[in-house]
Design a protein around this motif. Structure first.
Motif, mmCIF file in Angstrom:
data_model
loop_
_atom_site.group_PDB
_atom_site.id
_atom_site.type_symbol
_atom_site.label_atom_id
_atom_site.label_comp_id
_atom_site.label_asym_id
_atom_site.label_seq_id
_atom_site.Cartn_x
_atom_site.Cartn_y
_atom_site.Cartn_z
ATOM 1 N N LYS A 152 11.838 -1.074 3.218
ATOM 2 C CA LYS A 152 11.511 -2.392 3.800
ATOM 3 C C LYS A 152 12.240 -3.507 2.749
ATOM 4 C CE LYS A 152 6.812 -1.511 5.079
ATOM 5 N NZ LYS A 152 5.268 -1.382 4.731
ATOM 6 N N ALA A 153 12.339 -2.987 1.457
ATOM 7 C CA ALA A 153 13.044 -4.231 0.654
ATOM 8 C C ALA A 153 14.576 -4.020 0.897
ATOM 9 C CB ALA A 153 12.422 -3.805 -0.671
ATOM 10 N N GLY A 154 15.076 -2.802 1.414
ATOM 11 C CA GLY A 154 16.450 -2.686 1.520
ATOM 12 C C GLY A 154 17.266 -2.136 0.235
ATOM 13 N N LEU A 155 16.391 -1.088 -0.396
ATOM 14 C CA LEU A 155 16.875 -0.474 -1.523
ATOM 15 C C LEU A 155 17.067 0.875 -1.239
ATOM 16 C CD1 LEU A 155 14.364 -2.085 -4.269
ATOM 17 C CD2 LEU A 155 16.738 -2.202 -4.416
ATOM 18 N N SER A 163 10.646 6.065 -7.715
ATOM 19 C CA SER A 163 11.684 5.279 -8.748
ATOM 20 C C SER A 163 11.330 4.004 -8.722
ATOM 21 C CB SER A 163 13.159 5.566 -8.214
ATOM 22 O OG SER A 163 14.010 4.895 -9.214
ATOM 23 N N CYS A 164 11.275 3.408 -7.312
ATOM 24 C CA CYS A 164 10.699 1.730 -7.442
ATOM 25 C C CYS A 164 9.495 1.751 -8.073
ATOM 26 C CB CYS A 164 10.708 1.431 -6.064
ATOM 27 S SG CYS A 164 12.204 1.437 -5.113
ATOM 28 N N ARG A 165 8.208 2.490 -7.956
ATOM 29 C CA ARG A 165 7.271 2.152 -8.761
ATOM 30 C C ARG A 165 7.402 2.240 -10.090
ATOM 31 N NH1 ARG A 165 4.221 6.036 -10.710
ATOM 32 N NH2 ARG A 165 1.898 5.649 -11.430
ATOM 33 N N LEU A 166 8.102 3.482 -10.751
ATOM 34 C CA LEU A 166 8.172 3.495 -12.240
ATOM 35 C C LEU A 166 9.170 2.204 -12.542
ATOM 36 C CD1 LEU A 166 7.221 6.206 -13.419
ATOM 37 C CD2 LEU A 166 9.689 6.832 -13.673
ATOM 38 N N ARG A 167 9.892 1.759 -11.923
ATOM 39 C CA ARG A 167 10.718 0.749 -12.521
ATOM 40 C C ARG A 167 10.003 -0.702 -12.592
ATOM 41 N NH1 ARG A 167 14.980 -0.509 -15.907
ATOM 42 N NH2 ARG A 167 15.964 -2.249 -15.109
ATOM 43 N N TRP A 168 9.109 -0.886 -11.363
ATOM 44 C CA TRP A 168 8.255 -1.909 -11.551
ATOM 45 C C TRP A 168 7.210 -2.129 -12.528
ATOM 46 C CZ3 TRP A 168 7.595 -6.690 -10.037
ATOM 47 C CH2 TRP A 168 6.227 -7.218 -9.816
ATOM 48 N N LEU A 169 6.562 -0.646 -12.707
ATOM 49 C CA LEU A 169 5.438 -0.609 -13.609
ATOM 50 C C LEU A 169 5.737 -0.573 -15.097
ATOM 51 C CD1 LEU A 169 3.128 2.133 -11.916
ATOM 52 C CD2 LEU A 169 2.675 -0.132 -12.157
ATOM 53 N N ASN A 170 6.994 -0.239 -15.413
ATOM 54 C CA ASN A 170 7.576 0.115 -16.764
ATOM 55 C C ASN A 170 8.377 -0.969 -17.243
ATOM 56 O OD1 ASN A 170 6.142 2.500 -17.198
ATOM 57 N ND2 ASN A 170 7.845 3.903 -16.649
ATOM 58 N N TYR A 171 8.904 -1.785 -16.259
ATOM 59 C CA TYR A 171 10.143 -2.525 -16.840
ATOM 60 C C TYR A 171 10.007 -4.232 -15.876
ATOM 61 C CZ TYR A 171 14.492 -3.944 -18.871
ATOM 62 O OH TYR A 171 15.378 -4.384 -19.525
ATOM 63 N N GLY A 198 0.822 -1.198 0.082
ATOM 64 C CA GLY A 198 0.064 -0.101 0.047
ATOM 65 C C GLY A 198 0.793 1.260 -0.215
ATOM 66 N N SER A 199 2.021 1.012 -0.135
ATOM 67 C CA SER A 199 2.837 2.322 -0.129
ATOM 68 C C SER A 199 4.258 2.129 -0.611
ATOM 69 C CB SER A 199 3.220 2.854 1.474
ATOM 70 O OG SER A 199 4.001 3.938 1.413
ATOM 71 N N TRP A 200 4.397 2.758 -1.932
ATOM 72 C CA TRP A 200 5.582 2.749 -2.562
ATOM 73 C C TRP A 200 6.754 3.467 -1.759
ATOM 74 C CZ3 TRP A 200 6.840 -0.398 -6.252
ATOM 75 C CH2 TRP A 200 5.870 -1.064 -7.082
ATOM 76 N N ILE A 201 6.301 4.710 -1.037
ATOM 77 C CA ILE A 201 7.283 5.361 -0.576
ATOM 78 C C ILE A 201 8.021 4.411 0.475
ATOM 79 C CG2 ILE A 201 7.500 7.707 0.941
ATOM 80 C CD1 ILE A 201 6.846 8.157 -1.880
ATOM 81 N N ALA A 202 7.293 3.795 1.303
ATOM 82 C CA ALA A 202 7.948 3.000 2.383
ATOM 83 C C ALA A 202 8.639 1.498 1.986
ATOM 84 C CB ALA A 202 6.871 2.622 3.308
#
Length: 255
Positions: free
Chosen positions: A44-47, A53-61, A36-40
DNA sequence: AAGCTTCACAACCGCCTCGTA
DNA sequence: TTACGAGGCGGTTGTGAAGCT
């Protein structure tokens, strides 16, 4: 004073993603979702990346079933037609192309299609006719514009007694010359609920779907060929309603 | 082969919208 | 009703690859 940034840009990595980062993000989202939160998520994932940027990378690639490059003629058709209809609403256009992202389509438009369409009129026409002879009118799902569909005349239809189909009474094209030497054709189609089978009107069924698929389009092609036109219109530019008679305007490709 | 230009596309920026408190 | 934050979006930039001289 500007808006506060979504993250501290001095503490996040920027630029191209490494395969390791891709793996971390992909594995995390597949196991946990975005929670529910891309910001957080990056924390949590250790990135060491911004949530956006994570959201864009996931959605676009990274997300499954993404297609890259190799746009088909049918996809070209859809992009061109929707662009003509709704402009640069890339996310809406992308929603009609499974596996394609808005970013991909935007890049494709800016690097390929736009250039081809800005060619001199004769060259552009040649390109369009070679590529889009079967151009079909696509419209966004949210459109409130119904697309007429030809149907067989039911035996019980007598002078508009059938309440759902409409009677096309007139289709009239007009050609206008533009300042740059090109020209465009605008076609107005008029219909009413009070037509008569005997007076050469065409019977069409508005149907219930707002998004046209092949059966709508083939039927509309039939309608046009019955009237002696050999090209399909591709844009609904206006809908009017006056005196119980409605008109839909279609504009053909520039040539 | 080197340098320059063009192309393709990934990524970023900042504004807008929407949900929520 | 208002303020705020996150997500969504379109425009733009950055960068590596490919092509050209």
């Amino acid at each position: 004073m500007g808006r506060a940034p979504c993250c501290d840009k001095t503490k996040v990595k920027r630029g191209p993603w490494s395969p390791e980062e891709d793996n971390i993000l992909k594995n995390y989202v597949q196991q946990h979702g975005t929670s529910g939160s891309w910001i957080a998520l990056p924390l949590k994932a250790g990135l060491k990346r911004c949530g956006k940027s994570c959201r864009l990378r996931w959605l676009n690639y990274l997300r499954p079933n993404i297609k890259h490059g190799g746009f088909t003629e049918e996809e070209d058709n859809i992009i061109l037609t929707l662009y003509h209809n709704i402009g640069t609403r890339w996310s809406v256009i992308a929603s009609q192309l499974p596996g394609r992202t808005d970013n991909d389509i935007k890049n494709y438009w800016n690097t390929k299609l736009k250039k081809k369409l800005s060619q001199p009129p004769a060259a552009a026409a040649s390109y369009l006719h070679s590529r889009y002879d079967n151009m079909l009118p696509y419209f966004p799902k949210a459109s409130q514009i119904p697309l007429p569909r030809l149907m067989e005349v039911p035996e019980n239809v007598e002078n508009g007694s059938y309440d759902h189909p409409l009677f096309v009474s007139n289709i009239s094209p007009s050609i206008s010359n533009n300042a740059n030497g090109s020209s465009s054709t605008t076609t107005t189609m008029s219909w009413s609920t009070n037509g008569s089978v005997e007076d050469d009107a065409f019977l069409v069924d508005l149907g219930s779907e707002l998004f046209p698929y092949d059966d709508h389009l083939n039927a509309f092609g039939d309608l046009y060929s019955n009237l002696g036109y050999n090209s399909l219109p591709n844009v609904i530019s206006n809908v009017s309603d006056e005196h119980e008679q409605q008109s839909m305007m279609y504009r053909s490709l520039r040539y």
